[in-house]
Design an enzyme around this catalytic site. Sequence first.
Site, PDB file in Angstrom:
ATOM      1  N   ASP A  31      -8.787  -2.757 -25.733  1.00  0.00           N
ATOM      2  CA  ASP A  31      -9.392  -2.294 -24.479  1.00  0.00           C
ATOM      3  C   ASP A  31      -9.586  -0.782 -24.533  1.00  0.00           C
ATOM      4  O   ASP A  31      -8.720  -0.040 -24.993  1.00  0.00           O
ATOM      5  CB  ASP A  31      -8.495  -2.672 -23.290  1.00  0.00           C
ATOM      6  N   ASN A  88      -8.948 -12.175 -15.330  1.00  0.00           N
ATOM      7  CA  ASN A  88      -9.535 -11.879 -14.026  1.00  0.00           C
ATOM      8  C   ASN A  88     -10.831 -12.679 -13.901  1.00  0.00           C
ATOM      9  O   ASN A  88     -11.651 -12.683 -14.822  1.00  0.00           O
ATOM     10  CB  ASN A  88      -9.813 -10.383 -13.903  1.00  0.00           C
ATOM     11  N   GLY A  94     -10.920  -9.519  -9.464  1.00  0.00           N
ATOM     12  CA  GLY A  94     -10.986  -8.188 -10.063  1.00  0.00           C
ATOM     13  C   GLY A  94     -11.746  -8.122 -11.369  1.00  0.00           C
ATOM     14  O   GLY A  94     -11.601  -7.167 -12.132  1.00  0.00           O
ATOM     15  N   HIS A 101     -13.040 -13.094 -20.614  1.00  0.00           N
ATOM     16  CA  HIS A 101     -12.170 -12.407 -21.568  1.00  0.00           C
ATOM     17  C   HIS A 101     -10.718 -12.566 -21.140  1.00  0.00           C
ATOM     18  O   HIS A 101     -10.414 -12.629 -19.948  1.00  0.00           O
ATOM     19  CB  HIS A 101     -12.527 -10.920 -21.696  1.00  0.00           C
TER      20      HIS A 101
HETATM   21  P1  AMP Z   1     -11.928  -6.991 -16.149  1.00  0.00           P
HETATM   22  O1  AMP Z   1     -11.721  -5.966 -15.082  1.00  0.00           O
HETATM   23  O2  AMP Z   1     -10.893  -8.067 -16.174  1.00  0.00           O
HETATM   24  O3  AMP Z   1     -13.343  -7.534 -16.133  1.00  0.00           O
HETATM   25  O4  AMP Z   1     -11.730  -6.234 -17.518  1.00  0.00           O
HETATM   26  C1  AMP Z   1     -12.724  -5.540 -18.185  1.00  0.00           C
HETATM   27  C2  AMP Z   1     -12.039  -4.663 -19.196  1.00  0.00           C
HETATM   28  O5  AMP Z   1     -13.002  -4.220 -20.137  1.00  0.00           O
HETATM   29  C3  AMP Z   1     -11.380  -3.416 -18.612  1.00  0.00           C
HETATM   30  O6  AMP Z   1      -9.988  -3.444 -18.903  1.00  0.00           O
HETATM   31  C4  AMP Z   1     -12.094  -2.274 -19.332  1.00  0.00           C
HETATM   32  O7  AMP Z   1     -11.237  -1.199 -19.623  1.00  0.00           O
HETATM   33  C5  AMP Z   1     -12.602  -2.954 -20.579  1.00  0.00           C
HETATM   34  N1  AMP Z   1     -13.765  -2.333 -21.212  1.00  0.00           N
HETATM   35  C6  AMP Z   1     -14.891  -1.877 -20.612  1.00  0.00           C
HETATM   36  N2  AMP Z   1     -15.751  -1.407 -21.524  1.00  0.00           N
HETATM   37  C7  AMP Z   1     -15.156  -1.566 -22.747  1.00  0.00           C
HETATM   38  C8  AMP Z   1     -15.538  -1.265 -24.091  1.00  0.00           C
HETATM   39  N3  AMP Z   1     -16.734  -0.708 -24.383  1.00  0.00           N
HETATM   40  N4  AMP Z   1     -14.667  -1.561 -25.080  1.00  0.00           N
HETATM   41  C9  AMP Z   1     -13.462  -2.105 -24.806  1.00  0.00           C
HETATM   42  N5  AMP Z   1     -13.059  -2.427 -23.563  1.00  0.00           N
HETATM   43  C10 AMP Z   1     -13.879  -2.151 -22.541  1.00  0.00           C
END
Ligand code: AMP
Length: 115
Positions: A31, A88, A94, A101
């Site tokens: 992440d 999530n 959220g 994922h």
């Molecule tokens: P969610 O809020 O459960 O949809 O999680 C999305 C996650 O994606 C968050 O923890 C972000 O920090 C992560 N995220 C967003 N952009 C990227 C990226 N380019 N590479 C890795 N993680 C990312």
Amino acid sequence: MTDTCLFCAIGSGDVPADVVLDEPYLLAFRDVSPQAPVHVLVVPKEHHDNLAALYRADPGLMARLMGAAARVAAAEHLDESGFRLVINTGSDGGQTVRHVHVHVLGGRQLTWPPG
Ligand code: AMP
């Protein structure tokens, strides 16, 4: 694959990521904004909006996704100390990236309940 999906773009290699597992159907990468010493996201390469959509379309792939999350936790040496899987789902859940994922979190004591 959808043109505008960030995790589809990571899956196809168009957007770089710190990949820890790359298999024909699944990808895991760190992440970008880690919430714990270990914070890895596990995704199917095929686009599904969220867990509910993935289960409807392909429950077998959902099972493989969970298996990959457990394997990532083991590879990150979290088996003994423990870890948390978070999925999530939707707005109240959220979810900010609309591509299913699993968050694999560990490496410190995690608090409960979540906010
Ligand atoms: P969610 O809020 O459960 O949809 O999680 C999305 C996650 O994606 C968050 O923890 C972000 O920090 C992560 N995220 C967003 N952009 C990227 C990226 N380019 N590479 C890795 N993680 C990312």
